[in-house]
Design an enzyme around this catalytic site. Structure first.
Site, PDB file in Angstrom:
ATOM      1  CD  GLU A   1      -3.201   0.100   0.125  1.00  0.00           C
ATOM      2  OE1 GLU A   1      -2.852   1.165  -0.391  1.00  0.00           O
ATOM      3  OE2 GLU A   1      -4.294  -0.425  -0.094  1.00  0.00           O
TER       4      GLU A   1
ATOM      5  CD  GLU B   1      -2.571   5.811  -6.080  1.00  0.00           C
ATOM      6  OE1 GLU B   1      -3.262   4.804  -6.199  1.00  0.00           O
ATOM      7  OE2 GLU B   1      -2.805   6.719  -5.250  1.00  0.00           O
TER       8      GLU B   1
END
Ligand code: ATP
Length: 125
Positions: A66, A73
């Protein structure tokens, strides 16, 4: 020339990375909550230490995936704010890494909890 940073500042920046990701990423918060629930269940069912170690390992894998997904991102948004085929490949692959880690974590969780839960329900052999 870059100056060498002390351990305190390295640790502080890393902790800031975890904390800001927790604040901005809903999926990361969901995974941390799931991890807490799983560890409480492991304590409730008195899972052996080796099983708990395995759970900690897969939890670390999912949370690490994560955090790397969040980093990718952010880097992609910085490098390619507009739609780009390579940006899509990078983001989709990063999301795929989280999905793969989470899917294997679920399988391992089922394998470890199946016996104790069945015994607790009185459905054992
Ligand atoms: N610059 C871009 N170029 C091409 N496709 C993109 C781009 N940005 C996002 N996408 C596509 O949109 C999807 C969602 O991207 P987004 O950045 O919104 O992440 P997300 O899935 O919402 O993640 P999170 O919910 O963790 O923030 C990506 O997996 C990718 O397929």
């Amino acid at each position: 020339m870059k100056t060498r940073r002390n351990w305190g500042s390295v640790f502080r920046d890393a902790w800031n990375g975890i904390w800001s990701s927790l604040k901005s990423e809903r999926n990361l918060r969901i995974h941390v909550l799931a991890a807490v629930i799983v560890l409480l269940a492991a304590a409730f069912f008195r899972l052996p230490v080796r099983d708990v170690a395995l759970l900690l390992l897969v939890i670390a894998l999912v949370i690490t995936a994560e955090l790397i997904n969040t980093a990718i991102e952010a880097a992609v948004d910085l490098a390619a704010p507009e739609w780009h085929r390579l940006a899509k490949i990078a983001k989709d692959a990063a999301a795929g890494a989280v999905l793969a880690a989470a899917a294997f974590a679920v399988v391992i969780g089922i394998m470890l909890f199946y016996g104790p839960v069945m015994a607790w329900l009185g459905w054992g052999p």
